[in-house]
Design a protein around this motif. Structure first.
Motif, mmCIF file in Angstrom:
data_model
loop_
_atom_site.group_PDB
_atom_site.id
_atom_site.type_symbol
_atom_site.label_atom_id
_atom_site.label_comp_id
_atom_site.label_asym_id
_atom_site.label_seq_id
_atom_site.Cartn_x
_atom_site.Cartn_y
_atom_site.Cartn_z
ATOM 1 N N ALA A 141 -11.381 19.215 -20.679
ATOM 2 C CA ALA A 141 -10.274 20.255 -21.256
ATOM 3 C C ALA A 141 -10.108 19.547 -22.659
ATOM 4 N N GLY A 142 -10.896 18.671 -23.363
ATOM 5 C CA GLY A 142 -10.816 18.139 -24.402
ATOM 6 C C GLY A 142 -9.656 17.110 -24.690
ATOM 7 N N GLY A 143 -9.491 16.364 -23.300
ATOM 8 C CA GLY A 143 -8.431 15.298 -23.706
ATOM 9 C C GLY A 143 -9.060 14.158 -23.709
ATOM 10 N N GLN A 144 -8.356 13.003 -23.926
ATOM 11 C CA GLN A 144 -8.707 11.415 -23.716
ATOM 12 C C GLN A 144 -9.153 11.173 -22.414
ATOM 13 N N GLY A 145 -8.655 11.756 -21.387
ATOM 14 C CA GLY A 145 -8.745 11.222 -20.036
ATOM 15 C C GLY A 145 -8.090 9.830 -19.658
ATOM 16 N N ALA A 146 -7.485 9.750 -20.657
ATOM 17 C CA ALA A 146 -6.347 8.371 -20.795
ATOM 18 C C ALA A 146 -5.148 8.343 -21.506
ATOM 19 N N PRO A 147 -4.078 7.928 -21.487
ATOM 20 C CA PRO A 147 -3.861 7.267 -20.043
ATOM 21 C C PRO A 147 -3.226 8.427 -19.086
ATOM 22 N N LEU A 148 -3.379 7.980 -17.758
ATOM 23 C CA LEU A 148 -3.152 9.065 -16.722
ATOM 24 C C LEU A 148 -1.849 8.703 -15.872
#
Length: 370
Positions: A141-148
C-alpha cells in the motif's frame, strides 16, 4: 482496542539476532492486554551466522533461506511449548500465534521486505492458527512496512493529556509518538544495538557489551560521531524505516577508514553508543518537542550506559522502563505481534498510515489455519 477476548501468542526474533522471545498474551476485550507467560531461547550460533549472511547476496540464497526458516520454526515451536507448559494452557485454547519471522532484507524503497519464516510448518507443528507476513501488505500500500508496533504502544502505554514517547531499543531503534491529542506517529531512528553488538563480538568475543560497561570506559570521538550523524538517513523526514541494509559493519568501517588517526576499539564502542543516543534524542526532540515521558523497551533497555547517555541528552524528560508500565522490556515486541495477530483475525487494521506512510489502514498478515 479490540473488543473480543482471547489468548494469543506472539513470537519475535529481532535484528539483534540474539534469540526468540515469546509471550502468551491475554486480551480481555476492552481492558488492557496482559502478558500471562514469557519464554525465550537463544539462537544457535550457526543459525545466527546464517541469518546475518542472508542479509547480503550469496550463493544458493533461496535454498539456504528455506533451511534457515525451518530451523527458526524449530526454535519457535520450542518457545511455544515452553509457554504452554509454564501457563498450563492447552494449544486448543490459543486463538492464534503472531509469528513475525526474521527480517533479512528490508527495501520498502524498492517495494519489498523479506522475513524468513515457515508459518505453514509452524501451524502444522503446533496445531494453532498462525498469522505471519505482517509487513508486506503495508509495503504493497506504499508504506514502509515498519514500525508496526505504535498502535500496540498506544493501547498499553498512552497517558491521557500527556505526550508520551515509546522507544524500542532492538538491533535498530524506533520511536512511537503518542500525542496527548490522540495523534500517533513513529519511525525508525537508526542503529540501536546492532553495531554495538557487532563491535563487542569482534573485540571482546562476547555477543554484546553487558550493561554497556565497555562503552562506558571509552571516550567518544567527536569527529567520528559527526561523520556517523552526517548520514542522510538521520535528516530524512518520516515516514521512514531502516535496518542492516543501511547501517552495517561495512558502513561503519568506511567511516573509520576516513580518519587519519587510528582509534582504540573501546573508544569506537563509546562513539557507537553515542550515535544511538544522539540519533534517538535528536529525532525525539524534533518530532515531539513537548515530550514529558519516554518509555524504553527492547533488549537495549538493559544497557545502563546507553540509558544514561539518553537521559543526559533529555534532561527534561522522564525516562522509565516499560517494566514500570506493566510489561518487561524484553516482552513488548512479542506482545505487540500477539496483539497484531488478534487484529488480523478480527479483520481490523494493524498499521497506522500516519506512521508507515501507507495509502490507508490495512488488515495485515496472512493466516495459516490450524
Amino acid at each position: 482496542m479490540s473488543t473480543e477476548p482471547g489468548l494469543f501468542i506472539g513470537l519475535m526474533s529481532g535484528t539483534s539476532l540474539d534469540g526468540v522471545d515469546g509471550v502468551l498474551l491475554e486480551s480481555p476485550g476492552d481492558a488492557q492486554p496482559k502478558v500471562q507467560a514469557h519464554a525465550a531461547l537463544a539462537f544457535p550460533a550457526g543459525l545466527r551466522e546464517e541469518c546475518l549472511a542472508l542479509n547480503a547476496a550469496g550463493f544458493d540464497e533461496l535454498h539456504r533461506s528455506a533451511l534457515a526458516a525451518r530451523q527458526l520454526v524449530d526454535l519457535y515451536a520450542e518457545v511455544i511449548a515452553a509457554l504452554l507448559h509454564a501457563s498450563g494452557v492447552r494449544a486448543s485454547s490459543v486463538r492464534a500465534i503472531g509469528a513475525h519471522g526474521q527480517t533479512v532484507r528490508h527495501r520498502p524503497d524498492l517495494g519489498y521486505t523479506v522475513q524468513i519464516n515457515a508459518p505453514a510448518l509452524l501451524a502444522e507443528r503446533c496445531g494453532i492458527t498462525v498469522v505471519a507476513d505482517f509487513r508486506s501488505r503495508d509495503v504493497a500500500a506504499g508504506g514502509q512496512g515498519a514500525p508496526l508496533v505504535p498502535a500496540f504502544h498506544r493501547a498499553v502505554f498512552a497517558m491521557p493529556g500527556v505526550d508520551v514517547a515509546v522507544l524500542n531499543l532492538g538491533g535498530f531503534a524506533n520511536l512511537s509518538l503518542l500525542f496527548a491529542d490522540g495523534r500517533t506517529s513513529g519511525f525508525d531512528t537508526g542503529p540501536g544495538n546492532a553495531l554495538l553488538d557487532h563491535w563487542a563480538q569482534r573485540h571482546l568475543g562476547q555477543p554484546y557489551d553487558a550493561q554497556g560497561e565497555w562503552a562506558a570506559g571509552g571516550v567518544v570521538q567527536a569527529d567520528l560521531l559527526a561523520q556517523f550523524l552526517a548520514d542522510p538517513y538521520f535528516s530524512r523526514p518520516a515516514p521512514k524505516s531502516t535496518g542492516r541494509d543501511d547501517f552495517h559493519p561495512a558502513w561503519m568501517e568506511r567511516h573509520l577508514r576516513t580518519l587519519k588517526a587510528s582509534l582504540s576499539p573501546q573508544d569506537v564502542q563509546a562513539t557507537l553508543a553515542a550515535l544511538t543516543a544522539h540519533s534517538v534524542a535528536q529525532a525525539l526532540l524534533r518530532a515531539m518537542p513537548g515530550v514529558c515521558n519516554l518509555v524504553v523497551c527492547g533488549g537495549g533497555a538493559r544497557n545502563t550506559d546507553l540509558l544514561s547517555r539518553l537521559q543526559q541528552m533529555l534532561p527534561n524528560v522522564t525516562c522509565l522502563l516499560s517494566d514500570d508500565r506493566g510489561i518487561p522490556a524484553e516482552q513488548v515486541e512479542a506482545a505487540a505481534f500477539a496483539w497484531l495477530s488478534q487484529q488480523t483475525l478480527l479483520g481490523l487494521p494493524g498499521n497506522l498510515p500516519s506512521v508507515t506512510g501507507a495509502a490507508g489502514p490495512r488488515v495485515l498478515g496472512a493466516i495459516y489455519p490450524a
